[in-house]
Write a protein that holds these residues in place. Sequence first.
Motif, PDB file in Angstrom:
ATOM      1  N   VAL A  18       0.675  -1.353   0.058  1.00 37.51           N
ATOM      2  CA  VAL A  18      -0.066  -0.030   0.120  1.00 37.51           C
ATOM      3  C   VAL A  18       0.988   1.445  -0.140  1.00 37.51           C
ATOM      4  O   VAL A  18       1.730   1.368   1.005  1.00 37.51           O
ATOM      5  N   GLY A  19       0.849   1.986  -1.035  1.00 38.93           N
ATOM      6  CA  GLY A  19       1.630   3.073  -1.108  1.00 38.93           C
ATOM      7  C   GLY A  19       2.865   2.891  -2.310  1.00 38.93           C
ATOM      8  O   GLY A  19       3.639   1.947  -2.206  1.00 38.93           O
ATOM      9  N   GLY A  21       5.121   5.186  -3.322  1.00 37.02           N
ATOM     10  CA  GLY A  21       6.283   6.291  -2.996  1.00 37.02           C
ATOM     11  C   GLY A  21       7.709   5.503  -3.047  1.00 37.02           C
ATOM     12  O   GLY A  21       7.663   4.294  -3.502  1.00 37.02           O
ATOM     13  N   ILE A  22       8.674   6.118  -2.859  1.00 39.60           N
ATOM     14  CA  ILE A  22      10.000   5.347  -3.103  1.00 39.60           C
ATOM     15  C   ILE A  22      10.060   4.315  -1.957  1.00 39.60           C
ATOM     16  O   ILE A  22      10.828   3.312  -2.574  1.00 39.60           O
ATOM     17  N   VAL A  41      -0.389  -0.505  -4.720  1.00 36.13           N
ATOM     18  CA  VAL A  41      -1.541   0.166  -4.827  1.00 36.13           C
ATOM     19  C   VAL A  41      -1.432   1.474  -4.494  1.00 36.13           C
ATOM     20  O   VAL A  41      -0.813   1.862  -3.475  1.00 36.13           O
ATOM     21  N   GLY A  47       4.806   9.277  -7.061  1.00 45.64           N
ATOM     22  CA  GLY A  47       4.706  10.472  -6.488  1.00 45.64           C
ATOM     23  C   GLY A  47       5.131  10.823  -5.143  1.00 45.64           C
ATOM     24  O   GLY A  47       6.138   9.859  -4.716  1.00 45.64           O
ATOM     25  N   VAL A  52       9.385  16.372  -3.944  1.00 37.87           N
ATOM     26  CA  VAL A  52       9.897  17.565  -3.155  1.00 37.87           C
ATOM     27  C   VAL A  52      11.255  17.472  -2.668  1.00 37.87           C
ATOM     28  O   VAL A  52      11.898  18.311  -2.684  1.00 37.87           O
ATOM     29  N   ALA A  53      11.566  16.318  -2.042  1.00 41.58           N
ATOM     30  CA  ALA A  53      12.895  16.154  -1.285  1.00 41.58           C
ATOM     31  C   ALA A  53      14.063  16.578  -2.155  1.00 41.58           C
ATOM     32  O   ALA A  53      14.214  16.552  -3.429  1.00 41.58           O
ATOM     33  N   ALA A 186      -6.189   2.641  -1.727  1.00 43.64           N
ATOM     34  CA  ALA A 186      -6.572   1.375  -0.761  1.00 43.64           C
ATOM     35  C   ALA A 186      -7.566   2.094   0.384  1.00 43.64           C
ATOM     36  O   ALA A 186      -7.063   3.010   0.924  1.00 43.64           O
ATOM     37  N   ALA A 216       2.480   3.942   3.266  1.00 47.91           N
ATOM     38  CA  ALA A 216       1.982   4.925   2.675  1.00 47.91           C
ATOM     39  C   ALA A 216       2.340   6.184   3.227  1.00 47.91           C
ATOM     40  O   ALA A 216       1.466   7.161   3.392  1.00 47.91           O
ATOM     41  N   SER A 218       3.175   9.564   4.835  1.00 47.18           N
ATOM     42  CA  SER A 218       2.713  10.102   6.273  1.00 47.18           C
ATOM     43  C   SER A 218       1.536   9.742   6.374  1.00 47.18           C
ATOM     44  O   SER A 218       0.520  10.093   7.573  1.00 47.18           O
ATOM     45  N   GLY A 239       7.456  20.171   4.736  1.00 44.14           N
ATOM     46  CA  GLY A 239       8.716  20.812   4.432  1.00 44.14           C
ATOM     47  C   GLY A 239       8.481  21.500   2.958  1.00 44.14           C
ATOM     48  O   GLY A 239       7.989  21.135   1.991  1.00 44.14           O
ATOM     49  N   ARG A 324       6.941  14.953   5.192  1.00 46.80           N
ATOM     50  CA  ARG A 324       7.842  13.787   5.669  1.00 46.80           C
ATOM     51  C   ARG A 324       7.258  12.792   6.632  1.00 46.80           C
ATOM     52  O   ARG A 324       6.405  13.548   7.368  1.00 46.80           O
ATOM     53  N   ASN A 351      15.048  11.196   6.184  1.00 50.46           N
ATOM     54  CA  ASN A 351      16.165  10.363   5.420  1.00 50.46           C
ATOM     55  C   ASN A 351      15.476   9.376   4.477  1.00 50.46           C
ATOM     56  O   ASN A 351      16.397   8.024   4.351  1.00 50.46           O
TER      57      ASN A 351
HETATM   58  C1  LIG Z   1      11.164  19.014   2.173  1.00 51.41           C
HETATM   59  C2  LIG Z   1      11.678  17.718   2.054  1.00 51.41           C
HETATM   60  C3  LIG Z   1      12.885  17.321   1.876  1.00 51.41           C
HETATM   61  C4  LIG Z   1      13.481  16.293   1.915  1.00 51.41           C
HETATM   62  N1  LIG Z   1      14.848  16.132   1.825  1.00 51.41           N
HETATM   63  C5  LIG Z   1      15.407  14.594   1.954  1.00 51.41           C
HETATM   64  C6  LIG Z   1      16.658  14.453   1.271  1.00 51.41           C
HETATM   65  O1  LIG Z   1      17.336  15.456   1.458  1.00 51.41           O
HETATM   66  N2  LIG Z   1      17.211  13.424   1.742  1.00 51.41           N
HETATM   67  C7  LIG Z   1      16.605  12.290   2.306  1.00 51.41           C
HETATM   68  O2  LIG Z   1      16.977  11.085   2.467  1.00 51.41           O
HETATM   69  N3  LIG Z   1      15.063  12.337   2.547  1.00 51.41           N
HETATM   70  C8  LIG Z   1      14.599  13.510   2.254  1.00 51.41           C
HETATM   71  N4  LIG Z   1      13.390  13.619   2.673  1.00 51.41           N
HETATM   72  C9  LIG Z   1      12.525  12.621   2.894  1.00 51.41           C
HETATM   73  C10 LIG Z   1      12.215  11.727   1.971  1.00 51.41           C
HETATM   74  O3  LIG Z   1      11.490  12.305   0.922  1.00 51.41           O
HETATM   75  C11 LIG Z   1      10.677  11.042   2.697  1.00 51.41           C
HETATM   76  O4  LIG Z   1      11.205  10.295   3.528  1.00 51.41           O
HETATM   77  C12 LIG Z   1      10.386  10.022   1.544  1.00 51.41           C
HETATM   78  O5  LIG Z   1      10.035  10.187   0.258  1.00 51.41           O
HETATM   79  C13 LIG Z   1       9.313   8.827   1.757  1.00 51.41           C
HETATM   80  O6  LIG Z   1       8.913   7.906   1.088  1.00 51.41           O
HETATM   81  P1  LIG Z   1       7.638   6.930   1.244  1.00 51.41           P
HETATM   82  O7  LIG Z   1       7.475   6.245   0.108  1.00 51.41           O
HETATM   83  O8  LIG Z   1       7.669   6.524   2.654  1.00 51.41           O
HETATM   84  O9  LIG Z   1       6.297   8.308   1.641  1.00 51.41           O
HETATM   85  P2  LIG Z   1       5.656   8.898   0.370  1.00 51.41           P
HETATM   86  O10 LIG Z   1       6.691   9.829  -0.429  1.00 51.41           O
HETATM   87  O11 LIG Z   1       4.971   9.923   1.327  1.00 51.41           O
HETATM   88  O12 LIG Z   1       4.881   8.164  -0.566  1.00 51.41           O
HETATM   89  C14 LIG Z   1       3.663   7.344   0.016  1.00 51.41           C
HETATM   90  C15 LIG Z   1       2.837   6.982  -1.043  1.00 51.41           C
HETATM   91  O13 LIG Z   1       1.670   6.313  -0.300  1.00 51.41           O
HETATM   92  C16 LIG Z   1       0.378   6.767  -1.221  1.00 51.41           C
HETATM   93  N5  LIG Z   1      -0.690   6.408  -0.414  1.00 51.41           N
HETATM   94  C17 LIG Z   1      -1.049   6.969   0.900  1.00 51.41           C
HETATM   95  N6  LIG Z   1      -1.931   6.390   1.219  1.00 51.41           N
HETATM   96  C18 LIG Z   1      -2.470   5.524   0.435  1.00 51.41           C
HETATM   97  C19 LIG Z   1      -3.425   4.656   0.407  1.00 51.41           C
HETATM   98  N7  LIG Z   1      -4.475   4.448   1.182  1.00 51.41           N
HETATM   99  N8  LIG Z   1      -3.777   4.008  -0.769  1.00 51.41           N
HETATM  100  C20 LIG Z   1      -2.754   3.926  -1.739  1.00 51.41           C
HETATM  101  N9  LIG Z   1      -1.793   4.627  -1.777  1.00 51.41           N
HETATM  102  C21 LIG Z   1      -1.671   5.349  -0.730  1.00 51.41           C
HETATM  103  C22 LIG Z   1       0.656   8.039  -1.591  1.00 51.41           C
HETATM  104  O14 LIG Z   1      -0.023   8.239  -2.806  1.00 51.41           O
HETATM  105  C23 LIG Z   1       2.113   8.070  -2.002  1.00 51.41           C
HETATM  106  O15 LIG Z   1       2.682   7.962  -3.341  1.00 51.41           O
HETATM  107  C24 LIG Z   1      12.595  15.118   2.617  1.00 51.41           C
HETATM  108  C25 LIG Z   1      11.206  15.319   2.549  1.00 51.41           C
HETATM  109  C26 LIG Z   1      10.857  16.421   2.299  1.00 51.41           C
HETATM  110  C27 LIG Z   1       9.133  16.667   2.390  1.00 51.41           C
END
Ligand SMILES: Cc1cc2nc3c(=O)[nH]c(=O)nc-3n(C[C@H](O)[C@H](O)[C@H](O)COP(=O)(O)OP(=O)(O)OC[C@H]3O[C@@H](n4cnc5c(N)ncnc54)[C@H](O)[C@@H]3O)c2cc1C
Length: 394
Positions: A18-19, A21-22, A41, A47, A52-53, A186, A216, A218, A239, A324, A351
């Motif tokens: 679920v999610g 992101g990276i 999903v 995205g 933004v990071a 989801a 997912a 935040s 951020g 974040r 991070n």
């Molecule tokens: C301003 C800023 C600067 C940053 N700079 C750095 C940096 O220099 N170095 C570093 O290491 N990190 C940095 N980060 C942190 C890093 O970007 C995040 O920790 C990381 O991108 C988190 O990834 P994620 O996949 O966990 O979450 P997210 O990127 O939030 O992805 C979550 C995904 O889940 C999906 N989702 C959520 N709920 C559901 C659902 N119910 N069903 C289906 N999909 C869902 C969303 O659509 C989204 O695509 C920064 C972050 C920010 C905001």
Amino acid sequence: MSPTHTSGTPPTSDVVVVGGGIIGLVTAWRAAQRGLATTVVDPEPGGGAAQVAAGMLAAVTELHHGEQTLLGLNLASARRYPDFAAELTELTGRDLGHRRCGTLAVALDADDRAHLRELHALHERSGLESQWLTGRECRRLEPLLAPGVRGGLRVDGDHAIDPRQLAAALVTACERSGVVLHRAWADRLTVVRDRATGVVTADGTELAAGQVVLAAGSLSGRLAGVPEDVLPPVRPVKGQVLRLTVPGNRAPFLNRTVRAVVRGSHVYLVPRESGELVIGATSEEMGWDTTVTAGGVYELLRDAHELVPGITELPLTETRAGLRPGSPDNAPLLGPTGLAGLLLATGHHRNGVLLTPVTGDVLAHALTTGELPEEARPFTPRRFTAGALLEQSA
Ligand SMILES: Cc1cc2nc3c(=O)[nH]c(=O)nc-3n(C[C@H](O)[C@H](O)[C@H](O)COP(=O)(O)OP(=O)(O)OC[C@H]3O[C@@H](n4cnc5c(N)ncnc54)[C@H](O)[C@@H]3O)c2cc1C
């Protein structure tokens, strides 16, 4: 294996993530490489916060007092980056903008200088490589630094990548590895007899799976159907970030990432080969608000201008805010939860880009063995269950 789907029965995967992101994408890619039929999903895979990071891979300069356990994981991921980036580039043909340019953390006044000296001492105690430089030595490395810079720390091991390229490459890597991308939200987790069995999506599809990974970002604490006692304690930390463009005839503007604490706020400038210069970032507890504010832009420009006055000549090409996924101890939650079949990969806070390679490996290991590898044991989500918290406070 690929997900099975005969008409009339819901599609079944070994793993539903679920999610996308990276963190969700790297988990899915690594799981698929280990032969698990995997579905992601997300309405918009690739995205999320990576759009933004800044992309600093800053295990050393991001070290904070009290975060030595996290340092171990950060360093483990930093060590994996060169091979990880090369593997992704070879598979997808995408350049991740991986720059081994190093970082310079500078001080503008006596307080900052004292703070950086403390950080340097912490690096030495922790066996990390960083070198103290005078203001003049800093300016020799980065001629555009303000004349007022009083000293700094040179950390050649803290690199950077372009997180947008990383996210796009992970989408392609997933597609090429047979991961199914189901573009929908989801709505809820399905649980049968105390075991997670899949998710129901907003388009009404039931996706059954042997294991579910909640990644997912935040929003990880908000999926309906997840029992209260395993819901991750993750919150959004806003951020704001600016993107400027260095014209071709001005390059190189900066040779490495430059950062500082100005009036108590962190500010950094991350240059990319493409000419993009990222200035970040605010850190705000504002819920799910992603408005770019005049105050946020003003403070970032003011602080960055104190470090590198020449930025005011550059075109401001983008302003954006992201969230974040913050956790109570600023460290990620990785692996099995108290609910059978449900794993977490979330809470990567500031991070997440740095921790992408190690997270993929750790989750693939947990999905195939049911166990966390040694290096990830301190990051079990079980550290936040009521019993564990009581033990910690005793
Ligand atoms: C301003 C800023 C600067 C940053 N700079 C750095 C940096 O220099 N170095 C570093 O290491 N990190 C940095 N980060 C942190 C890093 O970007 C995040 O920790 C990381 O991108 C988190 O990834 P994620 O996949 O966990 O979450 P997210 O990127 O939030 O992805 C979550 C995904 O889940 C999906 N989702 C959520 N709920 C559901 C659902 N119910 N069903 C289906 N999909 C869902 C969303 O659509 C989204 O695509 C920064 C972050 C920010 C905001």
